[in-house]
Design a protein around this motif. Structure first.
Motif, short mmCIF file in Angstrom:
data_model
loop_
_atom_site.label_atom_id
_atom_site.label_comp_id
_atom_site.label_asym_id
_atom_site.label_seq_id
_atom_site.Cartn_x
_atom_site.Cartn_y
_atom_site.Cartn_z
N PHE A 136 0.84 -1.21 0.00
CA PHE A 136 0.00 0.00 0.00
C PHE A 136 0.87 1.26 0.00
O PHE A 136 0.62 2.20 -0.76
CB PHE A 136 -0.92 -0.01 1.23
N ILE A 137 1.90 1.29 0.84
CA ILE A 137 2.80 2.46 0.89
C ILE A 137 3.49 2.66 -0.45
O ILE A 137 3.64 3.79 -0.93
CB ILE A 137 3.82 2.29 2.02
N ALA A 138 3.89 1.54 -1.09
CA ALA A 138 4.53 1.64 -2.40
C ALA A 138 3.59 2.27 -3.42
O ALA A 138 4.01 3.08 -4.26
CB ALA A 138 4.97 0.25 -2.87
N ALA A 139 2.30 1.94 -3.34
CA ALA A 139 1.32 2.53 -4.26
C ALA A 139 1.10 4.00 -3.93
O ALA A 139 0.96 4.84 -4.84
CB ALA A 139 0.00 1.76 -4.18
N HIS A 140 1.07 4.34 -2.66
CA HIS A 140 0.85 5.72 -2.22
C HIS A 140 2.01 6.62 -2.63
O HIS A 140 1.80 7.77 -3.08
CB HIS A 140 0.67 5.75 -0.70
N ALA A 141 3.23 6.12 -2.50
CA ALA A 141 4.42 6.93 -2.79
C ALA A 141 4.91 6.73 -4.22
O ALA A 141 5.83 7.44 -4.65
CB ALA A 141 5.54 6.57 -1.82
N GLY A 142 4.30 5.82 -4.97
CA GLY A 142 4.84 5.45 -6.27
C GLY A 142 4.40 6.32 -7.43
O GLY A 142 4.97 6.23 -8.52
N THR A 143 3.37 7.15 -7.23
CA THR A 143 2.88 7.99 -8.31
C THR A 143 2.76 9.43 -7.83
O THR A 143 2.64 9.69 -6.63
CB THR A 143 1.49 7.52 -8.80
N PRO A 144 2.75 10.39 -8.77
CA PRO A 144 2.60 11.80 -8.37
C PRO A 144 1.17 12.11 -7.93
O PRO A 144 0.22 11.38 -8.26
CB PRO A 144 2.96 12.57 -9.64
N TRP A 145 1.03 13.22 -7.22
CA TRP A 145 -0.26 13.71 -6.75
C TRP A 145 -0.41 15.16 -7.18
O TRP A 145 0.54 15.94 -7.13
CB TRP A 145 -0.36 13.61 -5.23
N PHE A 146 -1.61 15.52 -7.57
CA PHE A 146 -1.91 16.86 -8.09
C PHE A 146 -2.59 17.69 -7.01
O PHE A 146 -3.59 17.27 -6.43
CB PHE A 146 -2.84 16.70 -9.31
N PRO A 233 -2.43 25.64 -5.90
CA PRO A 233 -3.21 24.78 -6.78
C PRO A 233 -2.50 24.59 -8.12
O PRO A 233 -2.02 25.56 -8.71
CB PRO A 233 -4.53 25.54 -6.95
N GLY A 234 -2.42 23.36 -8.57
CA GLY A 234 -1.71 23.04 -9.81
C GLY A 234 -0.34 22.47 -9.58
O GLY A 234 0.27 21.90 -10.51
N ASP A 235 0.21 22.60 -8.37
CA ASP A 235 1.49 21.95 -8.05
C ASP A 235 1.32 20.43 -8.12
O ASP A 235 0.22 19.90 -7.96
CB ASP A 235 1.96 22.32 -6.65
N ILE A 236 2.43 19.76 -8.33
CA ILE A 236 2.45 18.29 -8.35
C ILE A 236 3.43 17.83 -7.26
O ILE A 236 4.50 18.40 -7.10
CB ILE A 236 2.86 17.76 -9.73
N VAL A 237 3.02 16.82 -6.51
CA VAL A 237 3.80 16.35 -5.36
C VAL A 237 4.17 14.89 -5.54
O VAL A 237 3.35 14.07 -5.97
CB VAL A 237 3.00 16.52 -4.05
#
Length: 291
Positions: A136-146, A233-237
């Protein structure tokens, strides 16, 4: 889709693009805000984009609510034709998952949780179909967030996972809110991740903490000296998991005012993302890594 407008007294107009969050709705709302700013309408005081909506504050002595609404409606067609491309930033944020502070807090409030016999991470992993917390952590940290919105509490970002909708992490809020949440907790409610900018009440599932301040009204933190809030708003994390030793070392560097997050300029195209999500995310990672 037609924007639904409503008045908030004589000084605000609220525009609801959609009842549910989507990147398309966010970009439409952002296009409306950009059009208002570009038009430099006399009397406009402040604009506020949100997840799938926006709000405009204005001086009714300079522009009437009726005229303000007419101006907004004139931008709808332009917003619908927006190219949905955004010049933005990608920010890498360290996270200490399974930390002792959120664990202690969630144990104090288990009677308010859907599953009092599981931790927040165990519960979230199970309801999202992951066999282990580590997966689950790998999925949470594995992709960017908008970052679709900043607010509710000063500096608090709402983050939307950049994956196809059926793969998005989903987790309900607590049955009843907690009266305590550690500062800088990384949490999740519905389809949104959030980072608690200050200590306080909350109902999101808690997964870890970041050592990095994201809100500093004193503006003494070196990377918040010009803007007291890290996110827009619009940043990617992109989250980066840390061990306890790495967390302690980062915290020590922050307290000495010698640390700042990795921030890179990048472009985000909604059209390209919808056409090839994996490829778009790979390009974002290349930008983050300076390639």
């Amino acid at each position: 889709m037609a924007i639904r407008f409503s008045h908030g007294g004589d000084e605000h107009i609220f525009g609801e693009v959609s009842e549910s969050m989507s990147l398309e709705s966010f970009f439409t709302g952002l296009s409306m805000i950009n059009a208002v700013r570009a038009a430099q309408i006399p009397g406009v005081i402040e604009t506020c984009p949100a997840n799938a909506s926006f709000q405009v504050k204005f001086d009714p002595d300079k522009i009437s609510p009726t005229d303000m609404l007419r101006e907004l409606r004139s931008f709808e067609e332009q917003a619908a034709k927006s190219d949905q491309t955004l010049a933005t930033r990608i920010i890498e944020l360290p996270v200490y998952y399974q930390d002792p502070w959120t664990h202690e807090t969630e144990m104090r409030f288990r009677e308010r949780h859907q599953d009092p016999n599981s931790t927040d991470l165990e519960y979230s992993a199970r309801v999202n179909g992951y066999a282990t917390i580590e997966e689950f952590i790998a999925a949470h940290a594995g992709t960017p967030w908008f970052v679709s919105m900043v607010g509710f509490v000063a500096g608090l970002p709402f983050l939307y996972q950049l994956v196809e909708q059926k793969k998005q992490i989903q987790a309900p809020k607590y049955l009843r809110p907690r009266t305590d949440t550690p500062k800088l907790t990384v949490g999740h409610g519905g389809c949104f991740a959030a980072i608690y900018s200050v200590r306080g009440a909350g109902g999101y599932q808690m997964y870890g903490v970041t050592p990095a301040p994201i809100y500093d009204p004193s503006q003494k933190v070196r990377y918040l000296s010009e803007e007291m809030c890290l996110f827009k708003p619009g940043d990617i994390v992109k989250f980066r998991p840390q061990t306890r030793d790495e967390y302690d070392a980062t915290l020590e560097a922050i307290e000495a005012n010698e640390w700042e997050p990795t921030i890179r300029s990048c472009d985000f195209s909604l059209t390209e993302f919808n056409r090839d999500m994996a490829g778009a995310n790979a390009r974002l990672m290349e930008a983050l890594n300076g390639n």
